[in-house]
Design a protein around this motif. Sequence first.
Motif, short mmCIF file in Angstrom:
data_model
loop_
_atom_site.label_atom_id
_atom_site.label_comp_id
_atom_site.label_asym_id
_atom_site.label_seq_id
_atom_site.Cartn_x
_atom_site.Cartn_y
_atom_site.Cartn_z
N ILE A 467 0.84 -1.21 0.00
CA ILE A 467 0.00 0.00 0.00
C ILE A 467 0.87 1.25 0.00
O ILE A 467 0.63 2.19 -0.77
CB ILE A 467 -0.95 0.00 1.22
CG1 ILE A 467 -2.02 -1.10 1.04
CG2 ILE A 467 -1.63 1.36 1.39
CD1 ILE A 467 -2.86 -1.35 2.28
N ASN A 468 1.92 1.27 0.83
CA ASN A 468 2.81 2.43 0.89
C ASN A 468 3.56 2.65 -0.42
O ASN A 468 3.68 3.78 -0.90
CB ASN A 468 3.83 2.25 2.03
CG ASN A 468 3.18 2.36 3.40
OD1 ASN A 468 2.13 2.99 3.54
ND2 ASN A 468 3.79 1.76 4.41
N ILE A 469 4.03 1.55 -1.01
CA ILE A 469 4.76 1.65 -2.30
C ILE A 469 3.85 2.17 -3.40
O ILE A 469 4.22 3.08 -4.15
CB ILE A 469 5.36 0.28 -2.69
CG1 ILE A 469 6.48 -0.12 -1.72
CG2 ILE A 469 5.90 0.32 -4.13
CD1 ILE A 469 6.97 -1.54 -1.90
N ILE A 470 2.65 1.59 -3.50
CA ILE A 470 1.71 1.99 -4.55
C ILE A 470 1.27 3.44 -4.37
O ILE A 470 1.18 4.21 -5.33
CB ILE A 470 0.48 1.04 -4.58
CG1 ILE A 470 0.94 -0.36 -5.02
CG2 ILE A 470 -0.60 1.57 -5.51
CD1 ILE A 470 -0.09 -1.45 -4.77
N ASN A 471 1.02 3.85 -3.12
CA ASN A 471 0.62 5.24 -2.85
C ASN A 471 1.71 6.22 -3.24
O ASN A 471 1.42 7.30 -3.79
CB ASN A 471 0.25 5.41 -1.38
CG ASN A 471 -1.09 4.78 -1.02
OD1 ASN A 471 -1.89 4.51 -1.91
ND2 ASN A 471 -1.34 4.56 0.25
N LYS A 472 2.97 5.87 -2.96
CA LYS A 472 4.09 6.73 -3.34
C LYS A 472 4.20 6.87 -4.85
O LYS A 472 4.42 7.96 -5.38
CB LYS A 472 5.40 6.17 -2.78
CG LYS A 472 5.58 6.40 -1.29
CD LYS A 472 6.89 5.82 -0.79
CE LYS A 472 7.04 6.01 0.72
NZ LYS A 472 8.30 5.41 1.23
N VAL A 473 4.01 5.74 -5.56
CA VAL A 473 4.06 5.77 -7.03
C VAL A 473 2.93 6.62 -7.59
O VAL A 473 3.15 7.45 -8.49
CB VAL A 473 3.99 4.33 -7.60
CG1 VAL A 473 3.83 4.36 -9.12
CG2 VAL A 473 5.23 3.53 -7.21
N LEU A 474 1.73 6.44 -7.04
CA LEU A 474 0.58 7.22 -7.51
C LEU A 474 0.75 8.72 -7.26
O LEU A 474 0.38 9.55 -8.10
CB LEU A 474 -0.70 6.71 -6.83
CG LEU A 474 -1.18 5.32 -7.23
CD1 LEU A 474 -2.37 4.88 -6.39
CD2 LEU A 474 -1.54 5.26 -8.71
N ARG A 475 1.33 9.06 -6.10
CA ARG A 475 1.56 10.47 -5.81
C ARG A 475 2.54 11.11 -6.79
O ARG A 475 2.36 12.25 -7.20
CB ARG A 475 2.08 10.64 -4.37
CG ARG A 475 0.97 10.58 -3.30
CD ARG A 475 1.46 11.15 -1.97
NE ARG A 475 2.51 10.33 -1.40
CZ ARG A 475 2.30 9.31 -0.55
NH1 ARG A 475 1.05 9.01 -0.20
NH2 ARG A 475 3.29 8.64 -0.05
N LYS A 476 3.57 10.34 -7.16
CA LYS A 476 4.56 10.87 -8.12
C LYS A 476 3.95 11.03 -9.51
O LYS A 476 4.26 11.96 -10.25
CB LYS A 476 5.78 9.95 -8.19
CG LYS A 476 6.67 10.04 -6.96
CD LYS A 476 7.92 9.20 -7.10
CE LYS A 476 8.82 9.35 -5.89
NZ LYS A 476 10.06 8.57 -6.00
N ILE A 477 3.07 10.09 -9.88
CA ILE A 477 2.44 10.16 -11.22
C ILE A 477 1.50 11.34 -11.32
O ILE A 477 1.48 12.05 -12.33
CB ILE A 477 1.68 8.83 -11.51
CG1 ILE A 477 2.68 7.67 -11.67
CG2 ILE A 477 0.83 8.97 -12.77
CD1 ILE A 477 2.03 6.30 -11.76
N PHE A 478 0.71 11.58 -10.25
CA PHE A 478 -0.34 12.60 -10.31
C PHE A 478 0.04 13.93 -9.66
O PHE A 478 -0.81 14.76 -9.42
CB PHE A 478 -1.62 12.04 -9.69
CG PHE A 478 -2.19 10.88 -10.44
CD1 PHE A 478 -2.79 11.06 -11.67
CD2 PHE A 478 -2.12 9.59 -9.92
CE1 PHE A 478 -3.32 9.98 -12.38
CE2 PHE A 478 -2.66 8.51 -10.62
CZ PHE A 478 -3.24 8.70 -11.87
N GLN A 479 1.32 14.10 -9.37
CA GLN A 479 1.76 15.39 -8.81
C GLN A 479 1.65 16.51 -9.83
O GLN A 479 1.96 16.33 -11.00
CB GLN A 479 3.22 15.28 -8.34
CG GLN A 479 3.33 14.82 -6.90
CD GLN A 479 4.79 14.75 -6.44
OE1 GLN A 479 5.71 14.90 -7.24
NE2 GLN A 479 4.99 14.50 -5.16
#
Length: 479
Positions: A467-479
């Motif tokens: 969950i933490n890894i996926i959330n970090k990836v999603l935050r970087k994509i949608f920043q």
Amino acid sequence: MTNLKQNVLYSSILTTANYAFPLITYPYVSRVLGVDKIGICNFVDSVINYFILLSMLGINILGIREIARTKNIKEDLNSTFNSIFLLNTISTTIMLILLIIAINMVPKLYENKELMYIGALKLVFNYLLIEWLYKGLEDFKFITNRTVIIKCLYVISVFLFVHDVNDYKLYYLLMALMVVLNSIVNILYSRKFVKYSLSNIYIKPYIRPFIILGLYMLLTSMYTSFNVAYLGFVAGETEVGYYTTATKLYSIILSIFTAFTGVMLPHMSTLIAEHKIDEFKNLLHKSVNLLFGFSIPLIMFTIIFAKPIILLLSGKGYDGAVIPMQIVMPLILIIGYEQILVIQTLMPLKKDKAIFINSIVGACIGILFNMLLVSSYKSIGSACVWLLSELSVLVMAQYFVKKYININFPILYLLKNIIYNIPSIILILLICDLSKNSLINMLIGGIIMMLYSIILQYFFIRNTIFINIINKVLRKIFQ
């Protein structure tokens, strides 16, 4: 970035390079040389590696520990280095003499005497690698840069000079020359830190740890690398070719998790020293979650697609590697969990006796089942021996972890992960029937398995690390 973070980065690059570069050359070499010649090279190398193991014994662990202890005082550093280096010179000379005797007295080795003498070159220069000096000094940047450059030269040389089945001796020579070149660079660079001398040498204090630590390494090898040498003597080079091909992908995949456990060791040791037991247990729990989350779907995928994976990795003529590969792949989970128990738990707790008992049990199981299974079942038998040995080590390690820190095997969590992954297997098998092209099926199956695993871990199992890894990836994509 701190020195620790830099060392972790360089260590990760080094671990990746050690497995990635052979993966680049192996599909080419396995097709050019064929299973018989690959088997001969791997058999000879396994024998040579045993002599290297006996020549080094506990030098690597002892050297790293003692160099790290004395690195800040120049005179002590020189004395320590030269004492350990002389001890290693004596042990390597003895092993070189014994190797030459063995080559001329053992018919199986005499058949391949040219390769064996190339291996003798590897034995000599392996001792001159003095990797323990640089690791003790924590000069991971030099080790990594040197390794990557020389491995690049090796890869280029293989493609330039190895063209047909008769080039197998040249192929093995290139493997040995990679060690030679590494050693020459290391010896030249070492003069920046130490002065070679025969004064202030004290060998006696290092003999006992050299032997004791070496026995641990030797016992561990009885259920890992010993399988290849024994298989070669009992069943021949072709079966060695099947077995080493079957274990190639497993080694690469497990190296990713091994790099993680290696990084975790000093941190876990610090938590124990500071009596932060709850935080220690929490990190162990996260390590198990990470291992189960990525290993279980990966094992299922590789077992289903073992045949096309072997075809892609080695080409035609390696069908005998399919079943051994299917037997070996669960070791990703078994050894991964075993590393959590031993490297992240027992080592920080300083339970050396328990670790030593584990290795004795694994060695005994390995020797027993090698004698019972390998002559009849050959490479399949060797794969079973490895699986049974590692299972026995895991059981013993779990017993000691339960005894010392009261942590049980997470059987319910394991079953939950397995059961929840079953629908993805059914889906893959149904879709794969639509195409006759196994490589296309493997690609589709890989995409399905990856997407299914992400959704499963995120929404149903609620694996916090994923969950933490996926959330970090999603935050970087949608920043």
